[in-house]
Design an enzyme around this catalytic site. Sequence first.
Site, PDB file in Angstrom:
ATOM      1  N   LYS A  34      15.658   7.233  10.176  1.00  0.00           N
ATOM      2  CA  LYS A  34      15.621   7.864   8.855  1.00  0.00           C
ATOM      3  C   LYS A  34      16.886   8.665   8.558  1.00  0.00           C
ATOM      4  O   LYS A  34      17.309   8.762   7.397  1.00  0.00           O
ATOM      5  CB  LYS A  34      14.376   8.741   8.732  1.00  0.00           C
ATOM      6  CG  LYS A  34      13.087   7.944   8.622  1.00  0.00           C
ATOM      7  CD  LYS A  34      13.128   6.942   7.482  1.00  0.00           C
ATOM      8  CE  LYS A  34      11.776   6.347   7.158  1.00  0.00           C
ATOM      9  NZ  LYS A  34      11.849   5.331   6.076  1.00  0.00           N
TER      10      LYS A  34
ATOM     11  N   TYR B   1      12.086   6.970  15.043  1.00  0.00           N
ATOM     12  CA  TYR B   1      11.874   7.107  13.595  1.00  0.00           C
ATOM     13  C   TYR B   1      12.860   8.106  12.989  1.00  0.00           C
ATOM     14  O   TYR B   1      13.452   7.845  11.937  1.00  0.00           O
ATOM     15  CB  TYR B   1      10.438   7.558  13.358  1.00  0.00           C
ATOM     16  CG  TYR B   1       9.991   7.600  11.916  1.00  0.00           C
ATOM     17  CD1 TYR B   1       9.624   6.437  11.246  1.00  0.00           C
ATOM     18  CD2 TYR B   1       9.903   8.807  11.221  1.00  0.00           C
ATOM     19  CE1 TYR B   1       9.201   6.471   9.923  1.00  0.00           C
ATOM     20  CE2 TYR B   1       9.475   8.851   9.907  1.00  0.00           C
ATOM     21  CZ  TYR B   1       9.125   7.672   9.257  1.00  0.00           C
ATOM     22  OH  TYR B   1       8.701   7.712   7.949  1.00  0.00           O
TER      23      TYR B   1
ATOM     24  N   ARG C   8       0.840  -1.192   0.000  1.00  0.00           N
ATOM     25  CA  ARG C   8       0.000   0.000   0.000  1.00  0.00           C
ATOM     26  C   ARG C   8       0.878   1.246   0.000  1.00  0.00           C
ATOM     27  O   ARG C   8       2.101   1.174   0.008  1.00  0.00           O
ATOM     28  CB  ARG C   8      -0.913   0.014   1.232  1.00  0.00           C
ATOM     29  CG  ARG C   8      -0.149   0.060   2.549  1.00  0.00           C
ATOM     30  CD  ARG C   8      -1.097   0.129   3.736  1.00  0.00           C
ATOM     31  NE  ARG C   8      -0.374   0.379   4.982  1.00  0.00           N
ATOM     32  CZ  ARG C   8      -0.960   0.697   6.140  1.00  0.00           C
ATOM     33  NH1 ARG C   8      -2.270   0.799   6.198  1.00  0.00           N
ATOM     34  NH2 ARG C   8      -0.233   0.921   7.224  1.00  0.00           N
TER      35      ARG C   8
ATOM     36  N   ASP D 261       9.837 -10.837   6.043  1.00  0.00           N
ATOM     37  CA  ASP D 261      10.151  -9.977   7.185  1.00  0.00           C
ATOM     38  C   ASP D 261      11.530  -9.395   6.922  1.00  0.00           C
ATOM     39  O   ASP D 261      12.541 -10.107   7.017  1.00  0.00           O
ATOM     40  CB  ASP D 261      10.141 -10.795   8.476  1.00  0.00           C
ATOM     41  CG  ASP D 261      10.545  -9.993   9.708  1.00  0.00           C
ATOM     42  OD1 ASP D 261      10.877  -8.789   9.564  1.00  0.00           O
ATOM     43  OD2 ASP D 261      10.535 -10.559  10.821  1.00  0.00           O
ATOM     44  N   VAL D 262      11.592  -8.114   6.572  1.00  0.00           N
ATOM     45  CA  VAL D 262      12.872  -7.528   6.166  1.00  0.00           C
ATOM     46  C   VAL D 262      13.865  -7.420   7.309  1.00  0.00           C
ATOM     47  O   VAL D 262      15.057  -7.181   7.075  1.00  0.00           O
ATOM     48  CB  VAL D 262      12.682  -6.137   5.505  1.00  0.00           C
ATOM     49  CG1 VAL D 262      11.862  -6.265   4.229  1.00  0.00           C
ATOM     50  CG2 VAL D 262      12.048  -5.144   6.479  1.00  0.00           C
TER      51      VAL D 262
END
Length: 259
Positions: free
Chosen positions: A160, A156, A16, A65-66
Site C-alpha cells: 500500500k 500489505y 463487493r 486476474d489483475v
Amino acid sequence: MARFDGRIAVVTGAARGIGFGTATRFAEEGAAVAILDLAQESADDAAARLVESVPGARAIGVGADVSNAASVDAAVARVVEELGGIHVLVNNAGITRDNLLFKLTEEDWDLVMGVHLKGAFLMTKAAQKHFVEQRYGKVVNLSSISSLGNRGQANYSAAKMGIQGFTRTLGIELGPFGINVNAVAPGFIATEMTDATAARLNMDVEEFRALNAQSNPVRRVGFPADIAAAVAFLASDEASYITGQTLYVDGGGTLGSGM
C-alpha cells in the site's frame, strides 16, 4: 448533465465492498461501468445488482486476474469493445494474507504484492495506451492507512505504501498527456473483508466496528460510500489540477488526536 455522462469507468475488485460502492457511485453519476473481478460469475452478479439498483445504468462484468498480463490485456480490450472506450480506471483489487514476519511465507508476500502492486501496474499500463491516444484519462489507486505500518501486515503495508510511490511517479510521467493519477488511502471501512477480520478475532462484528470507531476523531467507522465519494471527486474534471497525491479518508485517524 451528470458528472460522468459519456464516460466509461473500470473498477477492479468491484464485486463487493469498496469496489462495488465505487462502481455504483460512477453509475449514479452517469458513467458506463465495467466491474472487474477474479471470477466472471461474481463480476456478472455484481453488474446485475448494479443495474437493478441504479435505474438506467449500463454495466458489464468482466472476469480478470489483475496479476496476469494476458488476462489484463484481454479485459481492457473487452471493455473498449463492449462499452466503447475507457476514461477512468480505479485500481481497487486487493487481498490480505496477514501474519507476523516470522510466520509470513514467501507465497503470502508474493500474492499480496501481485494483486496490489503488479495488478495496479498492469491495469494502468494497459489503460494508459488508450488514455494517451485520447489525451485524457483518470487513474485512482487504492492505498490504505496501513501503508504507515500495521502489526501483522508487513506485506500489505509495503504494497500500500508502494501504491503511493507508484501514484506519484505516474503523476509525473502521465501528466503531460492529460492523465491525472491519484490515490485514496482508506481507514477502517465496514465491509465483508473487515467483518471477516472480526470473525478471525472471535469478535462480534458490531463490537469490532465500535472499537475501531473510537480510534478516530469523528467516532465512526467508514463505509464504501465514503471512499466512493473521494474516488469520484479525484476522477472528475473538477480535480484536473490534482495529480500524484494520496488522500487519506480515515475519519482523521492518522491525525493521532482520536486515540
